[in-house]
Design an enzyme around this catalytic site. Structure first.
Site, PDB file in Angstrom:
ATOM      1  N   SER A  42      -2.620 -39.797  -9.789  1.00 61.65           N
ATOM      2  CA  SER A  42      -3.992 -39.991  -9.300  1.00 61.65           C
ATOM      3  C   SER A  42      -4.719 -40.855 -10.323  1.00 61.65           C
ATOM      4  O   SER A  42      -5.603 -40.425 -11.033  1.00 61.65           O
ATOM      5  CB  SER A  42      -4.691 -38.643  -9.109  1.00 61.65           C
ATOM      6  OG  SER A  42      -4.790 -37.947 -10.331  1.00 61.65           O
ATOM      7  N   HIS A 159      -0.172 -34.112  -6.122  1.00 61.28           N
ATOM      8  CA  HIS A 159       0.892 -33.531  -6.944  1.00 61.28           C
ATOM      9  C   HIS A 159       1.782 -32.538  -6.205  1.00 61.28           C
ATOM     10  O   HIS A 159       2.688 -31.962  -6.796  1.00 61.28           O
ATOM     11  CB  HIS A 159       0.293 -32.839  -8.183  1.00 61.28           C
ATOM     12  CG  HIS A 159      -0.380 -33.786  -9.125  1.00 61.28           C
ATOM     13  ND1 HIS A 159      -1.208 -33.367 -10.138  1.00 61.28           N
ATOM     14  CD2 HIS A 159      -0.357 -35.145  -9.206  1.00 61.28           C
ATOM     15  CE1 HIS A 159      -1.658 -34.430 -10.804  1.00 61.28           C
ATOM     16  NE2 HIS A 159      -1.163 -35.513 -10.249  1.00 61.28           N
ATOM     17  N   GLN A 167      -6.483 -30.920  -6.399  1.00 62.09           N
ATOM     18  CA  GLN A 167      -5.219 -31.260  -7.067  1.00 62.09           C
ATOM     19  C   GLN A 167      -4.705 -30.171  -8.022  1.00 62.09           C
ATOM     20  O   GLN A 167      -3.517 -29.952  -8.133  1.00 62.09           O
ATOM     21  CB  GLN A 167      -5.425 -32.556  -7.841  1.00 62.09           C
ATOM     22  CG  GLN A 167      -4.219 -33.081  -8.579  1.00 62.09           C
ATOM     23  CD  GLN A 167      -4.515 -34.407  -9.248  1.00 62.09           C
ATOM     24  OE1 GLN A 167      -4.465 -35.452  -8.619  1.00 62.09           O
ATOM     25  NE2 GLN A 167      -4.845 -34.367 -10.522  1.00 62.09           N
ATOM     26  N   GLU A 168      -5.635 -29.507  -8.729  1.00 62.17           N
ATOM     27  CA  GLU A 168      -5.198 -28.541  -9.746  1.00 62.17           C
ATOM     28  C   GLU A 168      -6.039 -27.272  -9.714  1.00 62.17           C
ATOM     29  O   GLU A 168      -7.266 -27.350  -9.675  1.00 62.17           O
ATOM     30  CB  GLU A 168      -5.332 -29.150 -11.153  1.00 62.17           C
ATOM     31  CG  GLU A 168      -4.479 -30.379 -11.348  1.00 62.17           C
ATOM     32  CD  GLU A 168      -4.777 -31.112 -12.649  1.00 62.17           C
ATOM     33  OE1 GLU A 168      -5.412 -30.523 -13.547  1.00 62.17           O
ATOM     34  OE2 GLU A 168      -4.373 -32.279 -12.745  1.00 62.17           O
ATOM     35  N   GLU A 211       3.279 -30.821 -11.757  1.00 65.97           N
ATOM     36  CA  GLU A 211       2.866 -30.318 -13.075  1.00 65.97           C
ATOM     37  C   GLU A 211       3.338 -28.880 -13.313  1.00 65.97           C
ATOM     38  O   GLU A 211       2.783 -28.155 -14.138  1.00 65.97           O
ATOM     39  CB  GLU A 211       1.348 -30.444 -13.241  1.00 65.97           C
ATOM     40  CG  GLU A 211       0.912 -31.911 -13.256  1.00 65.97           C
ATOM     41  CD  GLU A 211      -0.551 -32.131 -13.573  1.00 65.97           C
ATOM     42  OE1 GLU A 211      -1.328 -31.144 -13.571  1.00 65.97           O
ATOM     43  OE2 GLU A 211      -0.933 -33.280 -13.811  1.00 65.97           O
ATOM     44  N   ASP A 249      -9.296 -29.131 -10.871  1.00 67.79           N
ATOM     45  CA  ASP A 249      -9.453 -30.588 -10.921  1.00 67.79           C
ATOM     46  C   ASP A 249      -9.379 -31.028  -9.472  1.00 67.79           C
ATOM     47  O   ASP A 249      -8.301 -30.979  -8.853  1.00 67.79           O
ATOM     48  CB  ASP A 249      -8.336 -31.237 -11.746  1.00 67.79           C
ATOM     49  CG  ASP A 249      -8.436 -32.764 -11.742  1.00 67.79           C
ATOM     50  OD1 ASP A 249      -9.424 -33.308 -11.171  1.00 67.79           O
ATOM     51  OD2 ASP A 249      -7.538 -33.430 -12.304  1.00 67.79           O
ATOM     52  N   GLU A 290     -13.277 -30.519 -12.617  1.00 69.69           N
ATOM     53  CA  GLU A 290     -13.002 -31.906 -13.026  1.00 69.69           C
ATOM     54  C   GLU A 290     -13.051 -32.826 -11.815  1.00 69.69           C
ATOM     55  O   GLU A 290     -12.644 -32.431 -10.725  1.00 69.69           O
ATOM     56  CB  GLU A 290     -11.611 -31.928 -13.674  1.00 69.69           C
ATOM     57  CG  GLU A 290     -11.156 -33.282 -14.190  1.00 69.69           C
ATOM     58  CD  GLU A 290      -9.739 -33.184 -14.772  1.00 69.69           C
ATOM     59  OE1 GLU A 290      -9.368 -32.114 -15.313  1.00 69.69           O
ATOM     60  OE2 GLU A 290      -8.996 -34.167 -14.676  1.00 69.69           O
ATOM     61  N   ASP A 315     -12.853 -37.554 -15.396  1.00 65.87           N
ATOM     62  CA  ASP A 315     -11.508 -38.090 -15.673  1.00 65.87           C
ATOM     63  C   ASP A 315     -11.409 -39.493 -15.064  1.00 65.87           C
ATOM     64  O   ASP A 315     -11.618 -40.489 -15.751  1.00 65.87           O
ATOM     65  CB  ASP A 315     -10.457 -37.129 -15.094  1.00 65.87           C
ATOM     66  CG  ASP A 315      -9.051 -37.696 -15.135  1.00 65.87           C
ATOM     67  OD1 ASP A 315      -8.829 -38.688 -15.837  1.00 65.87           O
ATOM     68  OD2 ASP A 315      -8.147 -37.157 -14.455  1.00 65.87           O
ATOM     69  N   LYS A 340      -7.166 -39.057 -21.898  1.00 62.31           N
ATOM     70  CA  LYS A 340      -5.750 -39.364 -21.679  1.00 62.31           C
ATOM     71  C   LYS A 340      -5.472 -40.672 -22.417  1.00 62.31           C
ATOM     72  O   LYS A 340      -6.032 -41.714 -22.052  1.00 62.31           O
ATOM     73  CB  LYS A 340      -5.493 -39.578 -20.180  1.00 62.31           C
ATOM     74  CG  LYS A 340      -5.611 -38.329 -19.315  1.00 62.31           C
ATOM     75  CD  LYS A 340      -5.632 -38.737 -17.850  1.00 62.31           C
ATOM     76  CE  LYS A 340      -5.419 -37.580 -16.908  1.00 62.31           C
ATOM     77  NZ  LYS A 340      -5.766 -37.945 -15.503  1.00 62.31           N
ATOM     78  N   HIS A 368      -2.458 -34.247 -20.601  1.00 60.91           N
ATOM     79  CA  HIS A 368      -1.191 -34.875 -20.204  1.00 60.91           C
ATOM     80  C   HIS A 368      -1.411 -35.743 -18.964  1.00 60.91           C
ATOM     81  O   HIS A 368      -2.534 -35.835 -18.460  1.00 60.91           O
ATOM     82  CB  HIS A 368      -0.168 -33.771 -19.880  1.00 60.91           C
ATOM     83  CG  HIS A 368      -0.544 -32.978 -18.657  1.00 60.91           C
ATOM     84  ND1 HIS A 368       0.329 -32.206 -17.932  1.00 60.91           N
ATOM     85  CD2 HIS A 368      -1.748 -32.842 -18.018  1.00 60.91           C
ATOM     86  CE1 HIS A 368      -0.286 -31.641 -16.917  1.00 60.91           C
ATOM     87  NE2 HIS A 368      -1.543 -32.012 -16.950  1.00 60.91           N
ATOM     88  N   ARG A 369      -0.333 -36.351 -18.430  1.00 62.70           N
ATOM     89  CA  ARG A 369      -0.370 -36.996 -17.114  1.00 62.70           C
ATOM     90  C   ARG A 369       0.595 -36.233 -16.203  1.00 62.70           C
ATOM     91  O   ARG A 369       1.443 -35.471 -16.666  1.00 62.70           O
ATOM     92  CB  ARG A 369       0.090 -38.469 -17.188  1.00 62.70           C
ATOM     93  CG  ARG A 369      -0.748 -39.380 -18.025  1.00 62.70           C
ATOM     94  CD  ARG A 369      -2.216 -39.376 -17.694  1.00 62.70           C
ATOM     95  NE  ARG A 369      -2.562 -39.704 -16.329  1.00 62.70           N
ATOM     96  CZ  ARG A 369      -3.202 -40.806 -15.930  1.00 62.70           C
ATOM     97  NH1 ARG A 369      -3.536 -41.713 -16.836  1.00 62.70           N
ATOM     98  NH2 ARG A 369      -3.551 -41.004 -14.676  1.00 62.70           N
ATOM     99  N   SER A 370       0.490 -36.482 -14.904  1.00 59.20           N
ATOM    100  CA  SER A 370       1.402 -35.773 -13.996  1.00 59.20           C
ATOM    101  C   SER A 370       2.845 -36.262 -14.173  1.00 59.20           C
ATOM    102  O   SER A 370       3.788 -35.508 -13.960  1.00 59.20           O
ATOM    103  CB  SER A 370       0.940 -35.913 -12.557  1.00 59.20           C
ATOM    104  OG  SER A 370       0.747 -37.269 -12.221  1.00 59.20           O
ATOM    105  N   LYS A 391      -5.178 -29.679 -21.635  1.00 63.20           N
ATOM    106  CA  LYS A 391      -4.525 -29.334 -20.368  1.00 63.20           C
ATOM    107  C   LYS A 391      -3.158 -29.979 -20.308  1.00 63.20           C
ATOM    108  O   LYS A 391      -3.004 -31.165 -20.550  1.00 63.20           O
ATOM    109  CB  LYS A 391      -5.412 -29.655 -19.166  1.00 63.20           C
ATOM    110  CG  LYS A 391      -5.425 -31.039 -18.628  1.00 63.20           C
ATOM    111  CD  LYS A 391      -6.015 -31.041 -17.192  1.00 63.20           C
ATOM    112  CE  LYS A 391      -5.912 -32.413 -16.575  1.00 63.20           C
ATOM    113  NZ  LYS A 391      -6.337 -32.436 -15.187  1.00 63.20           N
TER     114      LYS A 391
HETATM  115  P1  PGA Z   1      -2.571 -37.820 -12.965  1.00 62.29           P
HETATM  116  O1  PGA Z   1      -3.271 -36.407 -12.806  1.00 62.29           O
HETATM  117  O2  PGA Z   1      -1.850 -37.842 -14.264  1.00 62.29           O
HETATM  118  O3  PGA Z   1      -1.677 -37.888 -11.763  1.00 62.29           O
HETATM  119  O4  PGA Z   1      -3.656 -38.858 -12.917  1.00 62.29           O
HETATM  120  C1  PGA Z   1      -3.795 -35.650 -13.852  1.00 62.29           C
HETATM  121  C2  PGA Z   1      -5.289 -35.495 -13.733  1.00 62.29           C
HETATM  122  O5  PGA Z   1      -5.905 -35.954 -12.758  1.00 62.29           O
HETATM  123  O6  PGA Z   1      -5.905 -34.932 -14.617  1.00 62.29           O
HETATM  124 ZN    ZN Z   2      -7.965 -35.321 -13.302  1.00 61.64          ZN
END
Ligand code: PGA
Ligand code: ZN
Length: 432
Positions: A42, A159, A167-168, A211, A249, A290, A315, A340, A368-370, A391
């Site tokens: 994302s 994800h 997403q999270e 993740e 998130d 987020e 983010d 990130k 981190h990243r996905s 995270k």
């Molecule tokens: P991404 O997701 O690494 O796929 O961008 C992680 C996030 O959105 O925090």
């Molecule tokens: Zn995010």
């Protein structure tokens, strides 16, 4: 003076099986620093550019051009740079590619050299990476705060293949007194959650997303997911709200189209979505949200900040870019920054973004990243910056767990003489 004598990159795979870079920096005393770069799904539209080969090889995702750029152009540039000055290292890298988003040589190529050089410098100085980053690069004293893990236990959005727009779904072990206790808590809740979901929805619920969080099989709505997590927290013997609080998130850009957010079977405008978040806050011990709106919706983020007391993390909105972070601060479009390193592409710029956020009283969450690798640089970075929050996905799958394990190692190296924020996870740790 120590010099860089060799830089060698190669194409490796990330946790989703897509190509990324591993880079080794060798110093004149034989010390080697290694870094592997992550990759998001994302991704924000203003992120630094990952250079991908295109064509048919690896579905266009190959990084052979980025690898070549490291082994030729960047290797040559770095030959005359002092590896013990991260500022010089990153300035030289940025000079080698002044294009917007580092798209000429590739932000993935540049970041791999930036990180690997920092690792080599730490080894050369016989220091742990977190200690080197903290005392030599950031310039703070050797006092350490370990982060509260923001652990993603149910995956949705881009994800996982389920019906959840969000997403999270994260848990934060704020009742723990130490980092190891916090990690134990998230592991216990995670496994309890898995058993509950299998009992209720069948064995398909055992699968996990990108993740490491459960894939959310059988869950229809945002509230279903949060209810399951609260149930699991209780069943695992913890108190929701006191021992464990929740986070999401939304990564809302992924479900935003033509002015509407498609979520839980409805199409909402920004003010209706804001109402939904406020309702979730009233119903659940939700303490951190987020990317609640689209990645360009500064005004809607600011509305949310006005209406809430909880943590609103930016983010995709800020993409760890110091200039965009300044805009978000000015417009009060959040109160915490997701950091990130690969969104911006160098260690120095990432640290700068964190400093700008902290100076404005914002929190910082290292992330981190996905698409990840076994690299644990971000664990050390979170301790070096003293962000108090990290995270790194579920407490499962090596790509996620390696970061959490590195923090256990740091705790041990420090003989437990380090802080843990607990319920003060949102405190401004600027002066720590
Ligand atoms: P991404 O997701 O690494 O796929 O961008 C992680 C996030 O959105 O925090
Ligand atoms: Zn995010």
């Amino acid at each position: 003076m120590v010099k860089i004598t060799r830089i060698r990159a190669l194409e490796i795979l990330d946790s989703r099986g897509n190509p990324t870079l591993m880079t080794k920096v060798t110093l004149s005393d034989g010390v080697i620093g290694v870094a592997k770069v992550p990759s998001g799904a994302s991704t924000g539209i203003h992120e630094a550019v990952e250079l991908r080969d295109g064509g048919t090889r690896y579905g266009g995702k190959g990084v052979t051009h980025a690898v070549k750029n490291v082994n030729t152009v960047l290797a040559e540039v770095m030959g005359s740079v002092n590896p013990l000055s991260q500022k010089d290292v990153d300035e030289s890298l940025l000079k080698a590619d002044p294009s917007k988003g580092k798209g000429k040589l590739g932000a993935n190529a540049i970041l791999s050299v930036s990180m690997a050089t920092a690792v080599a410098a730490a080894v050369h100085l016989k220091m742990e990476l977190f200690e080197y980053l903290r005392t030599k690069v950031i310039g703070k004293n050797a006092k350490y705060l370990l982060p509260v893990p923001l652990s993603n236990v149910i995956n949705g959005g881009e994800h996982a293949g389920n019906e959840l727009a969000i997403q999270e779904f994260k848990i934060l072990p704020i009742g723990a007194k130490t980092y190891p206790e916090g990690l134990r808590c998230i592991s216990e809740v995670y496994h309890t959650l898995g058993k509950r979901m299998i009992k209720r929805y069948g064995r398909m619920a055992k699968h996990v997303g990108d993740e490491g969080g459960y894939c959310g099989y059988g869950l229809k709505h945002t509230k279903n997911a949060l209810e399951e997590i609260v149930g699991a927290v209780e069943e695992a013997g913890y108190s929701p709200g006191r021992d464990v609080v929740l986070g999401i998130d939304a990564a809302a850009s992924a479900f935003f189209k033509e002015g509407k957010y498609t979520i839980d079977g409805k199409k909402l405008d920004a003010s209706e979505l804001l109402e939904m978040y406020l309702d979730l806050e009233r119903t659940f011990p939700l303490q951190t949200v987020e990317d609640p709106f689209d990645e360009e919706a500064f005004g809607d983020f600011a509305e949310y900040v006005k209406e809430t007391k909880i943590q609103v993390i930016t983010d995709d909105l800020t993409v760890s870019n110091p200039e965009i972070v300044k805009r978000a601060i000015k417009e009060k479009a959040g109160n915490a920054l997701l950091l990130k390193v690969n969104q911006i592409g160098s260690v120095t710029e990432a640290i700068e973004a964190a400093k700008i956020a902290n100076d404005a009283g914002w929190g910082v969450v290292v992330s981190h990243r996905s698409g990840e690798t076994g690299d644990t640089f971000i664990s050390d970075l979170s301790v070096a910056l003293g962000t108090g929050q990290l995270k790194s996905g579920a407490p499962a799958r090596t790509d996620r767990v390696e970061k959490y394990n590195r923090l256990l190692e740091i705790y041990d190296l420090l003989d437990g003489k380090c802080g843990y924020p607990g319920s003060k996870f949102r405190t401004d740790w600027r002066n720590y």
